[in-house]
Design a protein around this motif. Structure first.
Motif, PDB file in Angstrom:
ATOM      1  N   LEU A  78     -43.298  -3.939  -6.052  1.00 15.96           N
ATOM      2  CA  LEU A  78     -42.768  -5.221  -5.602  1.00 15.96           C
ATOM      3  C   LEU A  78     -43.280  -5.577  -4.206  1.00 15.96           C
ATOM      4  CD1 LEU A  78     -39.052  -5.177  -6.829  1.00 15.96           C
ATOM      5  CD2 LEU A  78     -40.990  -6.421  -7.797  1.00 15.96           C
ATOM      6  N   ALA A  79     -43.605  -4.573  -3.417  1.00 13.41           N
ATOM      7  CA  ALA A  79     -44.108  -4.826  -2.066  1.00 13.41           C
ATOM      8  C   ALA A  79     -45.577  -5.236  -2.064  1.00 13.41           C
ATOM      9  CB  ALA A  79     -43.916  -3.582  -1.202  1.00 13.41           C
ATOM     10  N   HIS A  80     -46.264  -5.034  -3.177  1.00 15.03           N
ATOM     11  CA  HIS A  80     -47.693  -5.361  -3.223  1.00 15.03           C
ATOM     12  C   HIS A  80     -47.871  -6.855  -3.468  1.00 15.03           C
ATOM     13  CE1 HIS A  80     -51.931  -5.285  -4.340  1.00 15.03           C
ATOM     14  NE2 HIS A  80     -51.979  -4.053  -3.850  1.00 15.03           N
ATOM     15  N   PRO A  81     -48.674  -7.523  -2.645  1.00 11.44           N
ATOM     16  CA  PRO A  81     -48.796  -8.982  -2.756  1.00 11.44           C
ATOM     17  C   PRO A  81     -49.444  -9.474  -4.046  1.00 11.44           C
ATOM     18  CG  PRO A  81     -50.413  -8.109  -1.200  1.00 11.44           C
ATOM     19  CD  PRO A  81     -49.483  -6.982  -1.530  1.00 11.44           C
ATOM     20  N   GLN A  82     -50.157  -8.617  -4.745  1.00 12.51           N
ATOM     21  CA  GLN A  82     -50.828  -9.057  -5.958  1.00 12.51           C
ATOM     22  C   GLN A  82     -50.037  -8.785  -7.237  1.00 12.51           C
ATOM     23  OE1 GLN A  82     -54.774  -7.387  -6.038  1.00 12.51           O
ATOM     24  NE2 GLN A  82     -55.386  -8.353  -4.113  1.00 12.51           N
ATOM     25  N   THR A  83     -48.913  -8.138  -7.128  1.00 12.07           N
ATOM     26  CA  THR A  83     -48.121  -7.833  -8.313  1.00 12.07           C
ATOM     27  C   THR A  83     -47.564  -9.116  -8.915  1.00 12.07           C
ATOM     28  OG1 THR A  83     -47.493  -5.644  -7.481  1.00 12.07           O
ATOM     29  CG2 THR A  83     -46.118  -6.590  -9.212  1.00 12.07           C
ATOM     30  N   ARG A  84     -47.817  -9.312 -10.209  1.00 13.27           N
ATOM     31  CA  ARG A  84     -47.291 -10.484 -10.910  1.00 13.27           C
ATOM     32  C   ARG A  84     -45.918 -10.109 -11.467  1.00 13.27           C
ATOM     33  NH1 ARG A  84     -52.730 -10.873 -12.958  1.00 13.27           N
ATOM     34  NH2 ARG A  84     -52.015 -10.149 -15.012  1.00 13.27           N
ATOM     35  N   ILE A  85     -44.875 -10.657 -10.885  1.00 14.81           N
ATOM     36  CA  ILE A  85     -43.524 -10.230 -11.252  1.00 14.81           C
ATOM     37  C   ILE A  85     -43.101 -10.735 -12.629  1.00 14.81           C
ATOM     38  CG2 ILE A  85     -42.724  -9.943  -8.886  1.00 14.81           C
ATOM     39  CD1 ILE A  85     -41.410 -12.694  -9.122  1.00 14.81           C
ATOM     40  N   ASP A  86     -43.766 -11.768 -13.118  1.00 10.87           N
ATOM     41  CA  ASP A  86     -43.417 -12.290 -14.436  1.00 10.87           C
ATOM     42  C   ASP A  86     -44.502 -11.997 -15.475  1.00 10.87           C
ATOM     43  OD1 ASP A  86     -40.839 -13.363 -14.136  1.00 10.87           O
ATOM     44  OD2 ASP A  86     -41.617 -15.179 -13.193  1.00 10.87           O
ATOM     45  N   ALA A  87     -45.277 -10.958 -15.261  1.00 11.81           N
ATOM     46  CA  ALA A  87     -46.286 -10.576 -16.256  1.00 11.81           C
ATOM     47  C   ALA A  87     -45.597 -10.238 -17.571  1.00 11.81           C
ATOM     48  CB  ALA A  87     -47.072  -9.365 -15.751  1.00 11.81           C
ATOM     49  N   VAL A  88     -46.158 -10.718 -18.676  1.00 10.22           N
ATOM     50  CA  VAL A  88     -45.534 -10.490 -19.981  1.00 10.22           C
ATOM     51  C   VAL A  88     -46.331  -9.468 -20.783  1.00 10.22           C
ATOM     52  CG1 VAL A  88     -44.479 -12.777 -20.081  1.00 10.22           C
ATOM     53  CG2 VAL A  88     -46.764 -12.445 -21.027  1.00 10.22           C
ATOM     54  N   ASN A  89     -45.626  -8.734 -21.641  1.00  4.87           N
ATOM     55  CA  ASN A  89     -46.300  -7.816 -22.545  1.00  4.87           C
ATOM     56  C   ASN A  89     -46.507  -8.494 -23.896  1.00  4.87           C
ATOM     57  OD1 ASN A  89     -43.795  -7.779 -23.803  1.00  4.87           O
ATOM     58  ND2 ASN A  89     -43.274  -5.707 -23.138  1.00  4.87           N
ATOM     59  N   GLN A  90     -46.915  -7.730 -24.887  1.00  5.61           N
ATOM     60  CA  GLN A  90     -47.213  -8.313 -26.191  1.00  5.61           C
ATOM     61  C   GLN A  90     -45.971  -8.845 -26.886  1.00  5.61           C
ATOM     62  OE1 GLN A  90     -49.342  -5.137 -28.149  1.00  5.61           O
ATOM     63  NE2 GLN A  90     -51.228  -5.506 -27.008  1.00  5.61           N
ATOM     64  N   GLU A 106     -30.038  -3.594  -8.539  1.00  8.80           N
ATOM     65  CA  GLU A 106     -30.797  -3.818  -7.308  1.00  8.80           C
ATOM     66  C   GLU A 106     -32.208  -4.304  -7.618  1.00  8.80           C
ATOM     67  OE1 GLU A 106     -31.673  -4.531  -3.591  1.00  8.80           O
ATOM     68  OE2 GLU A 106     -29.676  -4.022  -4.346  1.00  8.80           O
ATOM     69  N   GLY A 107     -32.838  -3.715  -8.614  1.00  7.25           N
ATOM     70  CA  GLY A 107     -34.167  -4.162  -8.996  1.00  7.25           C
ATOM     71  C   GLY A 107     -34.162  -5.603  -9.471  1.00  7.25           C
ATOM     72  N   ALA A 108     -33.133  -5.965 -10.227  1.00  4.60           N
ATOM     73  CA  ALA A 108     -33.016  -7.344 -10.699  1.00  4.60           C
ATOM     74  C   ALA A 108     -32.840  -8.298  -9.529  1.00  4.60           C
ATOM     75  CB  ALA A 108     -31.852  -7.467 -11.671  1.00  4.60           C
ATOM     76  N   ARG A 109     -32.037  -7.904  -8.551  1.00  2.00           N
ATOM     77  CA  ARG A 109     -31.851  -8.742  -7.369  1.00  2.00           C
ATOM     78  C   ARG A 109     -33.182  -8.968  -6.645  1.00  2.00           C
ATOM     79  NH1 ARG A 109     -26.815  -5.714  -6.121  1.00  2.00           N
ATOM     80  NH2 ARG A 109     -25.046  -7.086  -6.586  1.00  2.00           N
ATOM     81  N   GLN A 110     -33.960  -7.910  -6.524  1.00  2.00           N
ATOM     82  CA  GLN A 110     -35.251  -8.033  -5.845  1.00  2.00           C
ATOM     83  C   GLN A 110     -36.190  -8.957  -6.619  1.00  2.00           C
ATOM     84  OE1 GLN A 110     -36.225  -3.849  -5.690  1.00  2.00           O
ATOM     85  NE2 GLN A 110     -35.498  -3.642  -3.596  1.00  2.00           N
ATOM     86  N   LEU A 111     -36.221  -8.823  -7.923  1.00  2.21           N
ATOM     87  CA  LEU A 111     -37.064  -9.690  -8.732  1.00  2.21           C
ATOM     88  C   LEU A 111     -36.643 -11.155  -8.602  1.00  2.21           C
ATOM     89  CD1 LEU A 111     -37.354  -7.527 -11.968  1.00  2.21           C
ATOM     90  CD2 LEU A 111     -39.254  -8.209 -10.498  1.00  2.21           C
ATOM     91  N   LEU A 112     -35.347 -11.402  -8.653  1.00  2.00           N
ATOM     92  CA  LEU A 112     -34.852 -12.774  -8.534  1.00  2.00           C
ATOM     93  C   LEU A 112     -35.165 -13.342  -7.157  1.00  2.00           C
ATOM     94  CD1 LEU A 112     -31.435 -12.286 -10.341  1.00  2.00           C
ATOM     95  CD2 LEU A 112     -33.339 -13.696 -11.154  1.00  2.00           C
ATOM     96  N   ALA A 113     -35.076 -12.513  -6.121  1.00  3.79           N
ATOM     97  CA  ALA A 113     -35.390 -12.968  -4.770  1.00  3.79           C
ATOM     98  C   ALA A 113     -36.862 -13.356  -4.643  1.00  3.79           C
ATOM     99  CB  ALA A 113     -35.051 -11.876  -3.758  1.00  3.79           C
ATOM    100  N   LEU A 114     -37.698 -12.730  -5.447  1.00  9.52           N
ATOM    101  CA  LEU A 114     -39.133 -13.029  -5.440  1.00  9.52           C
ATOM    102  C   LEU A 114     -39.493 -14.160  -6.393  1.00  9.52           C
ATOM    103  CD1 LEU A 114     -40.490  -9.363  -5.300  1.00  9.52           C
ATOM    104  CD2 LEU A 114     -40.663 -11.083  -3.490  1.00  9.52           C
ATOM    105  N   GLY A 115     -38.475 -14.728  -7.063  1.00  9.54           N
ATOM    106  CA  GLY A 115     -38.720 -15.889  -7.916  1.00  9.54           C
ATOM    107  C   GLY A 115     -38.950 -15.585  -9.377  1.00  9.54           C
ATOM    108  N   ALA A 116     -38.529 -14.420  -9.849  1.00  9.42           N
ATOM    109  CA  ALA A 116     -38.699 -14.092 -11.263  1.00  9.42           C
ATOM    110  C   ALA A 116     -37.971 -15.109 -12.135  1.00  9.42           C
ATOM    111  CB  ALA A 116     -38.179 -12.687 -11.546  1.00  9.42           C
ATOM    112  N   ALA A 117     -38.560 -15.434 -13.275  1.00  7.03           N
ATOM    113  CA  ALA A 117     -38.009 -16.456 -14.165  1.00  7.03           C
ATOM    114  C   ALA A 117     -36.696 -15.985 -14.773  1.00  7.03           C
ATOM    115  CB  ALA A 117     -39.014 -16.784 -15.263  1.00  7.03           C
TER     116      ALA A 117
END
Length: 212
Positions: A78-90, A106-117
């Protein structure tokens, strides 16, 4: 011609070596994700490894880190600027869906703070949270604006998922937010039917009574 062939041979050698190095890095990366070896993950990222690389099953590291409950690796990715937080699998699943299913608040909170859908087409994080073990995850997503009756591709709602798979506290949270007891999916099944399919007769009776 000899020079041309020689240059091609060098190019081919370099390409093979680079491909081998990338493959080795990929193996090391996904092994590290699985065991929450954040040090190795960070080292590979610092060396230029793409955090959005997929494994042989089409899964990205962030999704797997939530699936395998690797919190230190989650933090590194999550700290890496290139990580796509909404990348989808098959299966069209995102990391937030897996975090919701695993109840990793806590992980969900972090994802939501970063704008996860949160409200997305198809299965939503609330569907997954409703079928997971943590009613607090359901509460978190509702607080953040999750659509209580979000339809899945077959029109199954979060309440239906909770009625079959989730804790009754999750059912109560959804009902308190106005979840529809009369909704039906494409198979014609509603929340009461989902509870009955799971053998949860007391819950089915309670839902049936509430629907009157």
């Amino acid at each position: 011609m000899l020079t041309k062939h020689f240059r091609y041979a060098i190019y081919l050698f370099v390409f093979i070596c680079a491909s081998s190095a990338i493959a080795q890095s990929s193996v090391a990366f996904f092994r590290a994700v699985h065991v929450d070896d954040a040090g190795t993950v960070q080292r590979l990222l610092d060396q230029g490894f793409d955090p959005n690389t997929v494994d042989e099953k089409g899964q990205v590291g962030l999704y797997l880190a939530f699936r395998d409950e690797s919190p230190k690796t989650v933090a590194a990715l999550l700290a890496h600027p290139q990580t796509r937080i909404d990348a989808v699998n098959q299966a069209d699943e995102t990391p937030l869906l897996m975090a919701a299913l695993r109840g990793q608040i806590e992980g969900a909170r972090q994802l939501l703070a970063l704008g996860a859908a949160l409200n997305r087409p198809g299965w939503t994080p609330l569907h997954y949270a409703a079928s997971g073990p943590a009613h607090r995850m359901v509460a978190l997503l509702l607080e953040r604006g999750a659509l209580v009756d979000a339809p899945s591709p077959n029109r199954t709602t979060p309440l239906m998922m909770a009625a079959r798979y989730g804790p009754e506290d999750a059912v109560d949270l959804l009902l308190a937010r106005g979840a529809s007891l009369g909704a039906r999916n494409d198979a014609g099944l509603g929340p009461v039917d989902f509870a009955e399919l799971a053998g949860r007769e007391s819950l089915a009776a309670r839902l049936r009574s509430a629907a009157r």
